[in-house]
Design a protein around this motif. Structure first.
Motif: not given
Length: 511
Positions: A276-277, A346, A349
């Motif tokens: 997510d990063n 997305e 992210k």
């Protein structure tokens, strides 16, 4: 995102049909599936110094030799090496990137993103104004041909108010040559208006340019007509005659094609690290039709491949996503498509995007995009400062260049993703001060073979290439390890003055 067997089969089948080798080196043979422990357990945490130490000029140049051989696949169609989209040379480039990443095993998920793209090619052109052949005359990118691909004759007709409104074009332009000033609206709009009014061709002049206009009409329109650009020195005598009500005849000729093709972005993302990063970086996989593009942007493409390969020796805390964009030379087509089709969640992210286009210009300067949080998404300035700090630590000079829409960062910035990058220069002229700071030749282009056939193996500066690939490794390792101190993502987009200030979309002006 892991590529399916059917996806790989389609790629391999296409490569086979075009007689494109898979270009696997001895050390890049397909690997046996490995367990997650092989990637998560015994590897050390990535560090900047350790990753930088794995970068070498020998490895980069070996990849360049391979890429040049791939570019030769375009010779049958173009009579010289090229990796332009739609060519066998570009298909071979995609195969090489894909197979190199696939050979790294489960460390990366790899995916292909196919999309429709517009490809343009000018085979021959000629412009005569009065009794002069303007030295600066050049057809615009994505221009259609003149009628029946034959010369057209007519009178030069002056157009008021920069041609941004249909009413600016007088009825007298029908079957004649419209002469319109570069101004506030896209070149494509001017061409379209002239086409609606029945003009045979358009000449756009730029009084502020001596060398003409490297422009593009952008998204094709059935109303576009054959369009040239010229510089101020060639335009002034014509303007003088027109304002004195003198008759100026003209001959315009363009043999060109504009066609829609399918091409492909390649995306590779680490299978571990915080999904997510993500730290994302990219380069474009295509060249112009005129040459093999070993510096532009073979250098960035291969830097990313080498960093991606060496990164597999480490663990990462945040995911790392590599992108190889197609169609950059046609107007940032691949990167624009990628960002525009990202779902909102997305998009969020991606913590930042780093653009690496032209890392090895022969007459180089170490250039940093001058991103600020005031004009760009929050975090862009912190990325800029990372590059500054690294060059300072190495005892190297650097200079700033504007965010002007010339490379693949543009779509990311417009969609709210912090961005930045480095470069070594294209057709810009090195100043005396820069020659004192970086060496090289004052008064010469940073890349004397920019967008030319001579952008080959002799057109890379290994010193600059290694330095900048180490900086790429540093940027990847820094953010793959931690985003501590880096701003959180927001839903903001680029400031209004960024959008209004950008006159390029890729390497060509569109306004």
């Amino acid at each position: 995102m892991r590529a399916s067997i059917s996806t790989l089969s389609v790629l391999a089948a296409g490569a086979s049909a075009l007689q494109i080798p898979l270009f696997l080196s001895e050390k890049q043979a397909p690997v046996e599936p490995a367990s997650d422990d092989d990637y998560h357990g015994e590897k050390p945490q990535v560090s900047s110094s350790a990753l930088q130490d794995l970068i070498s000029g020998n490895k980069l140049y070996a990849r360049a030799r391979k890429l040049y051989e791939i570019a030769k696949l375009g010779e049958d169609e173009y009579n010289h090496p090229t990796r332009v989209i739609g060519s066998a040379g570009h298909d071979g480039t995609l195969s090489y990137i894909y197979e190199t990443i696939l050979a790294l095993g489960h460390y990366y998920d790899i995916s292909n993103q196919s999309f429709p793209a517009v490809s343009g090619n000018v085979f021959e052109s000629r412009l005569v104004l009065g009794d002069e052949v303007p030295k600066s005359a050049s057809p615009f990118g994505l221009t259609p041909p003149t009628k029946n691909r034959q010369p057209v004759h007519g009178t030069v007709i002056y157009v008021e108010n920069e041609g941004c409104e249909l009413g600016d074009f007088p009825a007298s332009v029908k079957n004649n040559i419209a002469f319109v000033k570069r101004g506030k609206c896209p070149f494509g709009t001017k061409s379209e208006h002239a086409g609606i009014k029945g003009a045979a061709a358009v000449v756009v002049y730029d009084l502020g340019s001596k060398d003409g206009i490297g422009g593009t009409l952008g998204t094709p329109s059935p109303k576009h007509i054959a369009t040239f650009g010229i510089g101020g020195e060639d335009a002034k005598p014509i303007l003088k005659k027109l304002k004195n009500k003198e008759y100026v005849d003209a001959i315009a000729y363009i043999d060109a094609e504009v066609k829609q093709i399918a091409t492909t972005n390649i995306i590779a993302q680490t299978t571990f690290g915080d999904q997510d990063n993500c730290v994302m970086l990219g380069a474009h996989s295509d060249s112009v039709a005129e040459g093999p593009g070993i510096n532009d942007d073979g250098s960035g493409t291969l830097s990313l491949l080498e960093v991606a390969s060496q990164l597999t020796k480490f663990n990462v805390s945040n995911c790392v996503r590599f992108g190889w964009w197609a169609g950059e030379e046609e107007g940032l087509l691949g990167s624009d498509y990628y960002v525009a089709t990202l779902p909102k969640e997305e998009n969020q992210k991606i913590r930042l995007f780093m653009d690496y286009d032209m890392m090895a210009s022969p007459n180089f300067a170490y250039q940093i995009y001058n991103a600020t949080n005031a004009a760009n998404p929050n975090g862009s300035e912190e990325l800029r400062d990372l590059y500054i700090d690294w060059y300072k630590e190495q005892g190297l000079n650097y200079t700033f260049i504007p965010f002007d829409g010339r490379s693949d960062y543009d779509g990311f910035i417009r969609h709210g993703i912090p961005g930045g990058g480095i470069a070594t220069g294209a057709e810009g002229v090195k100043t005396k001060e820069e020659a004192e700071r970086f060496g090289g030749k004052a008064g010469g282009w940073y890349d004397p073979c920019y967008h030319q056939l001579c952008d080959d193996l002799s057109n890379v500066n290994i010193t600059a290439w290694v330095v900048n690939t180490k900086l790429i490794a540093h940027s990847v390792a820094t953010y793959a390890r931690s985003f501590k101190g880096f701003p959180k993502r927001t839903e903001s987009v680029a400031a209004k003055d960024y959008a209004e200030g950008v006159k390029y979309h890729g390497s060509k002006l569109f306004i």
